[in-house]
Design a protein around this motif. Sequence first.
Motif, PDB file in Angstrom:
ATOM      1  N   LYS A  48       8.353   0.852   2.861  1.00  8.08           N
ATOM      2  CA  LYS A  48       8.309   0.573   4.367  1.00  8.08           C
ATOM      3  C   LYS A  48       9.157  -0.083   5.202  1.00  8.08           C
ATOM      4  O   LYS A  48       9.517   0.088   6.640  1.00  8.08           O
ATOM      5  CB  LYS A  48       6.951  -0.341   4.088  1.00  8.08           C
ATOM      6  N   THR A  55       3.302   6.000   7.038  1.00  6.08           N
ATOM      7  CA  THR A  55       2.505   5.806   6.351  1.00  6.08           C
ATOM      8  C   THR A  55       2.842   5.038   5.122  1.00  6.08           C
ATOM      9  O   THR A  55       3.172   6.310   4.378  1.00  6.08           O
ATOM     10  CB  THR A  55       1.361   6.357   6.924  1.00  6.08           C
ATOM     11  N   SER A  74      -1.458  -4.515   1.112  1.00  3.53           N
ATOM     12  CA  SER A  74      -1.629  -4.097   2.455  1.00  3.53           C
ATOM     13  C   SER A  74      -0.829  -4.792   2.729  1.00  3.53           C
ATOM     14  O   SER A  74       0.456  -4.897   3.927  1.00  3.53           O
ATOM     15  CB  SER A  74      -2.738  -4.726   2.916  1.00  3.53           C
ATOM     16  N   GLY A  79      -0.473   0.881   3.945  1.00  8.11           N
ATOM     17  CA  GLY A  79      -1.245   2.299   4.846  1.00  8.11           C
ATOM     18  C   GLY A  79      -2.984   2.654   4.845  1.00  8.11           C
ATOM     19  O   GLY A  79      -3.682   2.337   5.453  1.00  8.11           O
ATOM     20  N   HIS A 102      -6.661  -6.124   7.040  1.00  4.01           N
ATOM     21  CA  HIS A 102      -5.437  -5.584   7.777  1.00  4.01           C
ATOM     22  C   HIS A 102      -5.272  -4.005   7.720  1.00  4.01           C
ATOM     23  O   HIS A 102      -3.598  -4.319   8.260  1.00  4.01           O
ATOM     24  CB  HIS A 102      -4.940  -5.956   6.364  1.00  4.01           C
ATOM     25  N   SER A 104      -5.565  -1.606   7.485  1.00  3.12           N
ATOM     26  CA  SER A 104      -5.189  -0.616   6.140  1.00  3.12           C
ATOM     27  C   SER A 104      -6.480   0.259   6.137  1.00  3.12           C
ATOM     28  O   SER A 104      -7.825  -0.209   6.382  1.00  3.12           O
ATOM     29  CB  SER A 104      -4.418  -0.940   4.393  1.00  3.12           C
ATOM     30  N   GLU A 105      -6.084   1.535   5.263  1.00  8.73           N
ATOM     31  CA  GLU A 105      -7.128   2.501   5.083  1.00  8.73           C
ATOM     32  C   GLU A 105      -7.802   2.511   3.549  1.00  8.73           C
ATOM     33  O   GLU A 105      -6.679   2.344   2.781  1.00  8.73           O
ATOM     34  CB  GLU A 105      -6.551   3.590   5.086  1.00  8.73           C
TER      35      GLU A 105
END
Length: 209
Positions: A48, A55, A74, A79, A102, A104-105
């Motif tokens: 990152k 992502t 996260s 992401g 967060h 995120s997914e």
Amino acid sequence: MKLQLALDLVNIPEGIAVVKEVEQFIDVVEIGTPVVINEGLRAVKEMKEAFPNLTVLADLKVMDAGGYEVMKASEAGAGIVTVLGATDDATIKGAVEEAKKHGSEILIDMINIKDLAKRAQEVDALGVDYICVHTGYDLQAAGETPFEQLKTIKSVVKNAKTAVAGGIKLETLPGVIEAQPDLVIVGGGITGADDKKAVAAEMQRLIKG
Ligand SMILES: O=C(CO)[C@H](O)[C@H](O)COP(=O)(O)O
């Protein structure tokens, strides 16, 4: 439709070098399960930091302690975090709840799910972001593909985005695109190519149509 590059058989510097070659053609970079095992979440953090505009997906394949593991991934910069569809609903709910905190997914990996249509509908109702059909390396070696499974989830999933992984190559990509998943995950199809940049560029061209 987005393209995800899966990094499975590399260390962190090797992974960063591959992404440098194909960065402009991919949307998501996956830190694969073997990389997390070898390098820990440091791999997510360093990827990152190296590519803030991409992502980063942490392929943790979470099976328990959903909230805690999603929190750690996260915090490292993921992401998207993967959770196994085979786990219990409590783990998935904990993961979804933590991801929301967060931004995120959660991607549910449906690897080795026997009643795919039934479980896909169940996890779809839990508010997950992606449902992914996945033929793992061991079944790929026996000649299996995820293509029929993709059609199955496309016909029953109403809320989540759909994703597909498992041995996708440039030659098989057009058939995958026909089924219109939201996310196409490619590992060896890019990392094993002599000209990774050319293959990733062509994959992006086909995907973006
Ligand atoms: O999650 C994985 C293995 O468990 C891989 O990242 C996924 O299958 C994509 O890699 P490939 O395209 O090489 O199959």
